[in-house]
Design an enzyme around this catalytic site. Sequence first.
Site, mmCIF file in Angstrom:
data_model
loop_
_atom_site.group_PDB
_atom_site.id
_atom_site.type_symbol
_atom_site.label_atom_id
_atom_site.label_comp_id
_atom_site.label_asym_id
_atom_site.label_seq_id
_atom_site.Cartn_x
_atom_site.Cartn_y
_atom_site.Cartn_z
ATOM 1 N N GLY A 24 1.032 -1.329 -0.034
ATOM 2 C CA GLY A 24 -0.006 -0.025 0.016
ATOM 3 C C GLY A 24 0.799 1.243 0.011
ATOM 4 O O GLY A 24 0.636 2.144 -0.828
ATOM 5 N N HIS A 25 1.951 1.133 0.800
ATOM 6 C CA HIS A 25 2.615 2.332 0.863
ATOM 7 C C HIS A 25 3.494 2.304 -0.432
ATOM 8 O O HIS A 25 3.722 3.657 -1.074
ATOM 9 C CB HIS A 25 3.827 2.069 2.097
ATOM 10 C CG HIS A 25 3.297 2.289 3.254
ATOM 11 N ND1 HIS A 25 3.670 1.094 4.303
ATOM 12 C CD2 HIS A 25 2.834 3.181 3.992
ATOM 13 C CE1 HIS A 25 2.992 1.144 5.421
ATOM 14 N NE2 HIS A 25 2.496 2.578 5.302
ATOM 15 N N GLN A 81 0.954 11.577 17.716
ATOM 16 C CA GLN A 81 -0.485 11.155 17.303
ATOM 17 C C GLN A 81 -0.899 9.689 17.996
ATOM 18 O O GLN A 81 -2.007 9.258 17.678
ATOM 19 C CB GLN A 81 -0.342 10.971 15.735
ATOM 20 C CG GLN A 81 0.391 9.925 15.226
ATOM 21 C CD GLN A 81 0.448 9.920 13.844
ATOM 22 O OE1 GLN A 81 1.318 10.681 13.192
ATOM 23 N NE2 GLN A 81 -0.200 8.917 13.057
ATOM 24 N N LYS A 118 -6.915 4.862 2.374
ATOM 25 C CA LYS A 118 -7.501 3.912 3.358
ATOM 26 C C LYS A 118 -7.497 4.814 5.044
ATOM 27 O O LYS A 118 -8.546 4.359 5.699
ATOM 28 C CB LYS A 118 -6.112 3.177 3.515
ATOM 29 C CG LYS A 118 -5.704 2.672 4.945
ATOM 30 C CD LYS A 118 -6.401 1.258 5.375
ATOM 31 C CE LYS A 118 -6.249 0.687 6.595
ATOM 32 N NZ LYS A 118 -5.317 1.019 7.518
ATOM 33 N N ARG A 135 -0.551 -2.563 10.994
ATOM 34 C CA ARG A 135 -1.063 -3.463 12.031
ATOM 35 C C ARG A 135 -1.668 -4.978 11.682
ATOM 36 O O ARG A 135 -1.961 -5.427 12.662
ATOM 37 C CB ARG A 135 -2.231 -2.574 12.591
ATOM 38 C CG ARG A 135 -1.706 -1.371 13.308
ATOM 39 C CD ARG A 135 -2.639 -0.415 14.133
ATOM 40 N NE ARG A 135 -1.799 0.883 14.826
ATOM 41 C CZ ARG A 135 -1.958 1.820 14.584
ATOM 42 N NH1 ARG A 135 -2.481 2.326 13.276
ATOM 43 N NH2 ARG A 135 -1.363 2.992 15.261
HETATM 44 P P1 AMP Z 1 0.981 4.761 8.142
HETATM 45 O O1 AMP Z 1 2.398 4.435 7.604
HETATM 46 O O2 AMP Z 1 0.135 3.527 8.085
HETATM 47 O O3 AMP Z 1 0.830 6.035 8.664
HETATM 48 O O4 AMP Z 1 0.392 5.137 6.501
HETATM 49 C C1 AMP Z 1 1.182 6.029 5.549
HETATM 50 C C2 AMP Z 1 0.416 6.264 4.636
HETATM 51 O O5 AMP Z 1 0.102 5.117 3.766
HETATM 52 C C3 AMP Z 1 -0.972 6.738 4.639
HETATM 53 O O6 AMP Z 1 -1.099 7.905 3.825
HETATM 54 C C4 AMP Z 1 -1.789 5.817 4.492
HETATM 55 O O7 AMP Z 1 -3.218 6.238 4.197
HETATM 56 C C5 AMP Z 1 -1.388 5.068 3.498
HETATM 57 N N1 AMP Z 1 -1.861 3.715 3.427
HETATM 58 C C6 AMP Z 1 -1.496 2.779 4.335
HETATM 59 N N2 AMP Z 1 -2.316 1.443 4.067
HETATM 60 C C7 AMP Z 1 -2.661 1.880 2.682
HETATM 61 C C8 AMP Z 1 -3.452 0.942 1.885
HETATM 62 N N3 AMP Z 1 -3.518 -0.172 2.234
HETATM 63 N N4 AMP Z 1 -3.668 1.423 0.520
HETATM 64 C C9 AMP Z 1 -3.253 2.864 0.332
HETATM 65 N N5 AMP Z 1 -2.714 3.487 1.092
HETATM 66 C C10 AMP Z 1 -2.360 3.037 2.241
#
Ligand code: AMP
Length: 288
Positions: free
Chosen positions: A37-38, A63, A151, A189
């Site tokens: 996703g990232h 946060q 997401k 997670r």
């Molecule tokens: P995080 O590391 O969880 O804070 O996420 C960093 C970025 O990746 C944020 O903009 C999230 O929305 C995005 N993100 C996390 N999981 C996904 C996913 N499954 N699909 C698309 N973007 C994602």
Amino acid sequence: MTEIIHDPAALRRRCDGARASGRTVGLVPTMGALHAGHLALVDQARERGADFVVVTLFVNPKQFGPGEDFERYPRTLDTDRDACRACGVDVLFAPPVDAVYPAGFQTHVEVEELTQPFEGAHRPGHFRGVTTVVTKLLLLAAPCTAVFGRKDYQQWKVIDRMARDLFIPVDIVGMPTVREPDGLALSSRNRYLEPDQRERALGLVRGLRAAAGAWARGERDPDLLRRLARAPVEAAFDRVDYVDVADPETLAPLRGPSATDRAVVLMAAHLGTTRLIDNLVLGEEPIP
Ligand code: AMP
């Protein structure tokens, strides 16, 4: 070759230098434990014209609330660096906490209405931490294109509002959610889940499908859509924070039998000590 930068001033110099040589900066803020996703956000930055892509990796203490997973949040810098190299990221910015919040730090950014419901109601102070750190990251890299995942739907809307309200010279892009083949949204997670919890986590996507299926058949009553979305989540999860239907722009919850023409389903629920979120804009995103 991915350059690793720890110092905020060095990141700003590097982005200024890239622009001086005619390149366009793309920014992908993350908390690390990178997954597909990232990496889709990195590809999206390139598709939007960025040819100098910065991934930031910072587990932002501001946060996380008391009792949340700040301490146990996965920190996997070595594999994150390898993933960034493999997809040609130019810079991985991984600052220490005291470089982001040095002694004496006392300035915060707050967005008002959009942060009140849903995540804001269940995680007091969460968005204040997000908007503060994201402002700092945007100001180091701007002008740039910054890509966020839908997401975290509410977060994307809050950041988009904030950047416009503060005249931050960035183009905020929302990338559709990347999912596992069975529909579960990718999340750092997910690695906390035991096998039986991984199975039960599909309650979220079942709830989204129930609402999306009804919407596709012409159902527009937000109360009914909410009940349809909620039942599979309640059946599978230990505790539900919220399952609701809201206006996709204002995030005001939709109430009463009055018909609606645009709606997003938003949900958050717990499996043991793991909290998962998901969402779908009905009729506008494919049914997962
Ligand atoms: P995080 O590391 O969880 O804070 O996420 C960093 C970025 O990746 C944020 O903009 C999230 O929305 C995005 N993100 C996390 N999981 C996904 C996913 N499954 N699909 C698309 N973007 C994602």
